[in-house]
Design an enzyme around this catalytic site. Structure first.
Site, PDB file in Angstrom:
ATOM      1  N   THR A   8      -9.099  -6.024   3.297  1.00  0.00           N
ATOM      2  CA  THR A   8      -9.050  -5.034   2.223  1.00  0.00           C
ATOM      3  C   THR A   8      -9.954  -5.554   1.120  1.00  0.00           C
ATOM      4  O   THR A   8      -9.888  -6.743   0.794  1.00  0.00           O
ATOM      5  CB  THR A   8      -7.612  -4.887   1.688  1.00  0.00           C
ATOM      6  N   GLU A  64      -8.934   3.915  -2.835  1.00  0.00           N
ATOM      7  CA  GLU A  64      -7.643   3.880  -3.518  1.00  0.00           C
ATOM      8  C   GLU A  64      -7.818   3.247  -4.900  1.00  0.00           C
ATOM      9  O   GLU A  64      -8.752   2.488  -5.134  1.00  0.00           O
ATOM     10  CB  GLU A  64      -6.629   3.043  -2.717  1.00  0.00           C
ATOM     11  N   GLU A 110     -10.787   3.747   3.062  1.00  0.00           N
ATOM     12  CA  GLU A 110      -9.918   4.610   2.253  1.00  0.00           C
ATOM     13  C   GLU A 110     -10.145   4.230   0.807  1.00  0.00           C
ATOM     14  O   GLU A 110      -9.994   3.052   0.445  1.00  0.00           O
ATOM     15  CB  GLU A 110      -8.439   4.411   2.614  1.00  0.00           C
ATOM     16  N   ARG A 156      -9.032   3.239  12.870  1.00  0.00           N
ATOM     17  CA  ARG A 156      -8.179   4.375  13.238  1.00  0.00           C
ATOM     18  C   ARG A 156      -7.714   4.337  14.681  1.00  0.00           C
ATOM     19  O   ARG A 156      -6.596   4.761  14.988  1.00  0.00           O
ATOM     20  CB  ARG A 156      -8.934   5.689  12.988  1.00  0.00           C
ATOM     21  N   HIS A 158      -4.101  13.719   1.047  1.00  0.00           N
ATOM     22  CA  HIS A 158      -4.369  12.856   2.201  1.00  0.00           C
ATOM     23  C   HIS A 158      -3.227  12.970   3.213  1.00  0.00           C
ATOM     24  O   HIS A 158      -3.453  13.068   4.424  1.00  0.00           O
ATOM     25  CB  HIS A 158      -4.524  11.404   1.729  1.00  0.00           C
ATOM     26  N   GLN A 168      -5.102   1.628  14.930  1.00  0.00           N
ATOM     27  CA  GLN A 168      -3.938   2.099  14.161  1.00  0.00           C
ATOM     28  C   GLN A 168      -3.130   3.130  14.941  1.00  0.00           C
ATOM     29  O   GLN A 168      -1.902   3.049  15.025  1.00  0.00           O
ATOM     30  CB  GLN A 168      -4.435   2.695  12.837  1.00  0.00           C
ATOM     31  N   LYS A 203      -4.980  -2.284   9.955  1.00  0.00           N
ATOM     32  CA  LYS A 203      -5.197  -2.407   8.508  1.00  0.00           C
ATOM     33  C   LYS A 203      -5.402  -3.852   8.060  1.00  0.00           C
ATOM     34  O   LYS A 203      -6.052  -4.098   7.042  1.00  0.00           O
ATOM     35  CB  LYS A 203      -3.967  -1.861   7.762  1.00  0.00           C
ATOM     36  N   ASP A 216       0.838  -1.197   0.000  1.00  0.00           N
ATOM     37  CA  ASP A 216       0.000   0.000   0.000  1.00  0.00           C
ATOM     38  C   ASP A 216       0.873   1.247   0.000  1.00  0.00           C
ATOM     39  O   ASP A 216       1.659   1.463   0.931  1.00  0.00           O
ATOM     40  CB  ASP A 216      -0.939  -0.012   1.205  1.00  0.00           C
ATOM     41  N   GLU A 232     -10.236  12.160   7.366  1.00  0.00           N
ATOM     42  CA  GLU A 232     -10.078  13.521   6.841  1.00  0.00           C
ATOM     43  C   GLU A 232     -11.386  14.295   6.901  1.00  0.00           C
ATOM     44  O   GLU A 232     -11.414  15.442   7.354  1.00  0.00           O
ATOM     45  CB  GLU A 232      -9.610  13.466   5.385  1.00  0.00           C
ATOM     46  N   ASP A 258      -9.187   0.213   1.445  1.00  0.00           N
ATOM     47  CA  ASP A 258      -8.253  -0.120   2.523  1.00  0.00           C
ATOM     48  C   ASP A 258      -8.946   0.206   3.857  1.00  0.00           C
ATOM     49  O   ASP A 258      -8.677   1.232   4.478  1.00  0.00           O
ATOM     50  CB  ASP A 258      -6.966   0.697   2.337  1.00  0.00           C
TER      51      ASP A 258
HETATM   52 CA    CA Z   1      -4.159   3.068   2.586  1.00  0.00          CA
END
Ligand code: CA
Length: 435
Positions: free
Chosen positions: A263, A207, A205, A243, A140, A246, A259, A133, A380, A239
């Site tokens: 996925t 991606e 997320e 949080r 970001h 993490q 994470k 990743d 975000e 992804d």
């Molecule tokens: Ca990511």
């Protein structure tokens, strides 16, 4: 236009393909599916149908290089096909495009060649041996970095190194599966000690996923000028991120259990060939940013390495579904915000001699723009959970709740081009397993 498979005037005898917002005959993405009552096999999306590669083989519809390519693409994973490189992929694309084109020889066998997509089950297209990743969405990096380092959100290495980490391959899943909310160690700043329990700050997320084609040998870096032949295709990638887990575990090493729980990827591989009309120049770096080191710089890549893809994130909550309201669009962003090209990622990944394997998966990093509603994750959008997001139906979110569906979409278009799409990457958050 030298490639007839990209001719905007080409139409298909598969009526639903003409004007289809995702899968017109100019797209022809590859995947692995099971028809009702049948086993997994390779297929190609066309309109609302799936073209069955093994059925076409049984009917003897392929010859020459396309025959060998179709054999490699007909099984339950596409790794061998991906590893064979661009020439077989292009041969199969040409042959299938000719079979499906208006007046093409496939029409006489339509009943055997096509399955209604709605009646099929999609699978992971490749056995994923490795998942890397990246972190190439600079907005970001800025927005997330400002939460912990307001004066210095982007660290000095970022503009030299396409930053990445090795994530977990075993838990990559295909769109449509249920996400089990992870349990883990969490500790809020106001708590004296951590506890083990369901993630409180579950996030997505958005991606771009990259499927590696040809691999390389250990000790033999891929020069950036040759990176293109190692990039077979693209997908959407979620992804999922815990949080709270993490932030507690990543002191000082990188992402791990926050994470690795899962996925999701969209099932169709949009090939490098189908995406070719939607490449553009990589945007210039802002004034004052350093030029990348020579092994990460290629003029041809700068001329065509930008990706004009429009990405969208939707949420469809339990309440919205119960009340019959449409999904709410959380954000939209164009792929041109990526700070590093995919070729630069390939060159950097292998620059120490690390080998890539056919079917390896990259994520580009969260796709976020600089503006409100272009941000590619809730961390975000909610500024770390401090700013609730209005969903327009009386509901708000900071992070995800059980029962939320998160759906990613992506489309490419433009004047004189036939628009194509990626299909969906969809996942529903389910409750954590009881402790
Ligand atoms: Ca990511």
């Amino acid at each position: 236009m030298t490639d007839p498979t990209l001719d905007p005037a080409r139409t298909s005898w598969v009526a639903s393909a003409n004007g289809h917002t995702e899968f017109p005959i100019q797209n022809l993405p590859l995947g692995v599916f099971s028809p009702a009552g049948g086993g997994p096999r390779g297929g190609i999306a066309i309109g609302d149908s799936i073209f069955d590669i093994s059925a076409a083989l049984e009917l003897g519809l392929f010859s020459g290089p396309a025959l060998e390519a179709a054999q490699a693409a007909s099984g339950r994973t596409l790794n061998d096909f991906m590893g064979a490189g661009p020439a077989p992929r292009q041969a199969l694309r040409r042959a299938v495009s000719d079979l499906l084109a208006t007046g093409g020889a496939g029409q006489a066998y339509a009943a055997r060649l096509l399955h209604a997509a709605s009646a099929c089950t999609m699978h992971l297209p490749n056995r994923v041996n490795n998942f890397t990743d990246f972190f190439a969405g600079i907005h970001h990096v800025i927005t997330a970095g400002q939460m912990t380092r307001p004066d210095n959100p982007v660290l000095p290495n970022y503009r030299y190194v396409p930053v990445a980490y090795h994530s977990r391959a075993s838990s990559v899943r295909v769109s449509g599966e249920k996400l089990v909310r992870p349990n883990g160690q969490r500790k809020r700043p106001d708590e004296a000690a951590p506890t083990y329990g369901p993630c409180r700050n579950l996030d997505y997320e958005i991606e771009l996923g990259v499927w590696v084609g040809e691999g390389n040998q250990v000790g033999e870096p891929i020069p950036i000028g040759q990176a293109g032949r190692h990039i077979a295709g693209f997908c959407l990638l979620n992804d999922w991120s815990a949080r709270d887990i993490q932030s507690w575990e990543s002191q000082p090493l990188g992402p791990f259990l926050g994470k690795s729980f899962s996925t999701f990827v969209s099932p169709w591989i949009v090939t490098a060939e189908a995406l070719a009309p939607f490449r553009r120049a990589q945007p210039d770096r802002p004034d004052g940013d350093p030029k990348p080191l020579p092994h990460l710089w290629d003029e041809a890549d700068q001329a065509t390495g930008g990706l004009d893809i429009d990405f969208e994130v939707y949420i469809h909550t339990q309440k919205m579904r119960a009340e019959g309201t449409e999904p709410h669009r959380l954000s939209a962003v164009n792929g041109s915000i990526l700070y590093w090209t995919v070729a630069q990622m390939v060159a950097h990944h292998t620059s120490n001699g690390c080998n890539l394997i056919p079917g390896d998966l990259f994520g580009t990093g969260t796709l976020s723009g600089p503006d409100v509603r272009t941000e590619g994750c809730l961390l975000e959008m909610s500024r770390g959970g401090s700013r609730p997001i209005d969903l327009g139906n009386g509901e708000t979110r900071t992070y995800l709740q059980d029962g939320d569906d998160i759906v990613f979409k992506a489309h490419c278009g433009g004047a004189g081009k036939v628009p194509i799409g990626f299909g969906e990457c969809r996942g529903r958050v389910g409750p954590a397993l009881s402790l």
